[in-house]
Design a protein around this motif. Structure first.
Motif, PDB file in Angstrom:
ATOM      1  N   TYR A  23       0.810  -1.212   0.000  1.00 18.50           N
ATOM      2  CA  TYR A  23       0.000   0.000   0.000  1.00 18.50           C
ATOM      3  C   TYR A  23       0.848   1.268   0.000  1.00 18.50           C
ATOM      4  CZ  TYR A  23      -3.676   3.285   1.339  1.00 18.50           C
ATOM      5  OH  TYR A  23      -4.552   4.336   1.366  1.00 18.50           O
ATOM      6  N   LEU A  24       1.930   1.276   0.770  1.00 17.74           N
ATOM      7  CA  LEU A  24       2.722   2.495   0.950  1.00 17.74           C
ATOM      8  C   LEU A  24       3.901   2.596  -0.011  1.00 17.74           C
ATOM      9  CD1 LEU A  24       2.860   2.571   4.860  1.00 17.74           C
ATOM     10  CD2 LEU A  24       1.351   3.906   3.375  1.00 17.74           C
ATOM     11  N   ILE A  25       4.611   1.493  -0.207  1.00 15.48           N
ATOM     12  CA  ILE A  25       5.879   1.553  -0.947  1.00 15.48           C
ATOM     13  C   ILE A  25       5.667   1.364  -2.443  1.00 15.48           C
ATOM     14  CG2 ILE A  25       8.212   0.644  -1.117  1.00 15.48           C
ATOM     15  CD1 ILE A  25       7.475   1.960   1.577  1.00 15.48           C
ATOM     16  N   VAL A  26       4.981   0.296  -2.822  1.00 19.72           N
ATOM     17  CA  VAL A  26       4.821  -0.013  -4.249  1.00 19.72           C
ATOM     18  C   VAL A  26       4.127   1.132  -4.978  1.00 19.72           C
ATOM     19  CG1 VAL A  26       3.732  -1.566  -5.898  1.00 19.72           C
ATOM     20  CG2 VAL A  26       4.837  -2.504  -3.860  1.00 19.72           C
ATOM     21  N   VAL A  86      14.625   5.213  -2.729  1.00 16.94           N
ATOM     22  CA  VAL A  86      15.444   5.739  -1.633  1.00 16.94           C
ATOM     23  C   VAL A  86      14.576   6.471  -0.615  1.00 16.94           C
ATOM     24  CG1 VAL A  86      17.233   7.412  -1.042  1.00 16.94           C
ATOM     25  CG2 VAL A  86      17.576   5.875  -2.962  1.00 16.94           C
ATOM     26  N   GLY A  87      13.652   7.331  -1.097  1.00 17.82           N
ATOM     27  CA  GLY A  87      12.783   8.048  -0.171  1.00 17.82           C
ATOM     28  C   GLY A  87      11.936   7.102   0.673  1.00 17.82           C
ATOM     29  N   CYS A  88      11.388   6.072   0.037  1.00 21.54           N
ATOM     30  CA  CYS A  88      10.566   5.101   0.769  1.00 21.54           C
ATOM     31  C   CYS A  88      11.403   4.260   1.727  1.00 21.54           C
ATOM     32  CB  CYS A  88       9.829   4.199  -0.214  1.00 21.54           C
ATOM     33  SG  CYS A  88       8.523   5.025  -1.134  1.00 21.54           S
ATOM     34  N   TYR A  89      12.588   3.869   1.303  1.00 17.25           N
ATOM     35  CA  TYR A  89      13.458   3.055   2.158  1.00 17.25           C
ATOM     36  C   TYR A  89      13.848   3.808   3.430  1.00 17.25           C
ATOM     37  CZ  TYR A  89      17.825   1.003   3.843  1.00 17.25           C
ATOM     38  OH  TYR A  89      18.818   0.488   4.635  1.00 17.25           O
TER      39      TYR A  89
END
Length: 257
Positions: free
Chosen positions: A137-140, A210-213
């Motif tokens: 939901y958040l990363i993909v 990178v931002g999500c990680y």
């Protein structure tokens, strides 16, 4: 002063964690039930909400580059080459890279701060407990949105910056609308446009991942949220330059330059 071996170990560990995070993204991507509503929402925030900033920057870029380049070309009697030179410079290098850096600063830091806040306030943990897949939901959705929107923003930046170049050309000269665009399109080739578009796809993916990680694995409360946002911008910007260097080398080897 920290031990160089410790710094090297921490760097390699970070690279390994980021690689595993990227691999998990591709695994989750192919699983069924895509979050299309959230994906469209992220495309709106990544694309539409960044369009004004990208457009203004692109216009100023084209205008300033033309004004600054004109005196040198006039000195060598090559003023007629100004539209072609500006077009190639903007489309091949300047517009895509500047657009990616703007997105790294705005989108990368935003994702890092947003996901970091969700992590430290345990919202991500609550999603896992409720049976929702937070990674899907958040990363993909966010990474897909940046991968698609950054090339579109770069294309818009190309058009706006070229229009700025037209105005810059006519501040001191007198070039008709049709002649300017004829010289622009006549100077551009397959090797200019396609590699430029392809590398913006990688720019967008790098910024999103990178931002999500950084946000997803944020720690240490509010201090960690700030650090996640800052490091997301730094790492994403560095990756933009590294990818740009690699693409330039590849296109040179393929004789597309």
């Amino acid at each position: 002063m920290r031990n160089p071996l410790i710094l090297q170990s921490a760097f390699l560990q970070e690279v390994g964690e980021l690689s595993r995070f990227t691999a998990r993204f591709f695994r989750e991507l192919v699983k069924p039930k895509q979050e299309w509503e959230e994906f469209i929402n992220q495309c709106f925030w990544v694309g539409y909400k960044t369009l004004t900033l990208v457009g203004i920057t692109a216009f100023i870029m084209g205008l300033v580059l033309t004004i600054q380049s004109r005196p040198t070309l006039v000195e060598f009697g090559a003023e007629a080459m100004l539209p072609a030179m500006v077009a190639v410079s903007l489309v091949r290098e300047i517009a895509p890279v500047i657009t990616a850096l703007i997105c790294a600063g705005k989108i990368g830091s935003g994702m890092g701060a947003e996901l970091g806040s969700m992590r430290v306030t345990e919202q991500i943990d609550a999603m896992e407990v409720s049976g929702t897949n937070p990674f899907k939901y958040l990363i993909v959705t966010r990474v897909l949105a940046t991968t698609i929107m950054v090339p579109l923003l770069s294309s818009v930046a190309n058009a706006i910056s070229l229009y700025g170049g037209y105005l810059g050309t006519n501040l001191r000269g007198d070039v008709s609308w049709s002649l300017y665009w004829f010289q622009v399109f006549n100077s551009l080739s397959f090797g200019d446009v396609v590699p430029s578009l392809i590398k913006t796809i990688f720019f967008g993916f790098a910024i999103g991942i990178v931002g999500c990680y950084k946000g997803y694995y944020s720690q240490k409360g509010t201090e960690g949220v700030g650090r996640s946002a800052t490091t997301a911008v730094i790492v994403a910007s560095l990756l933009v330059f590294i990818i740009d260097l690699l693409v330039v080398q590849i296109t040179d080897l393929l004789d597309l330059t």
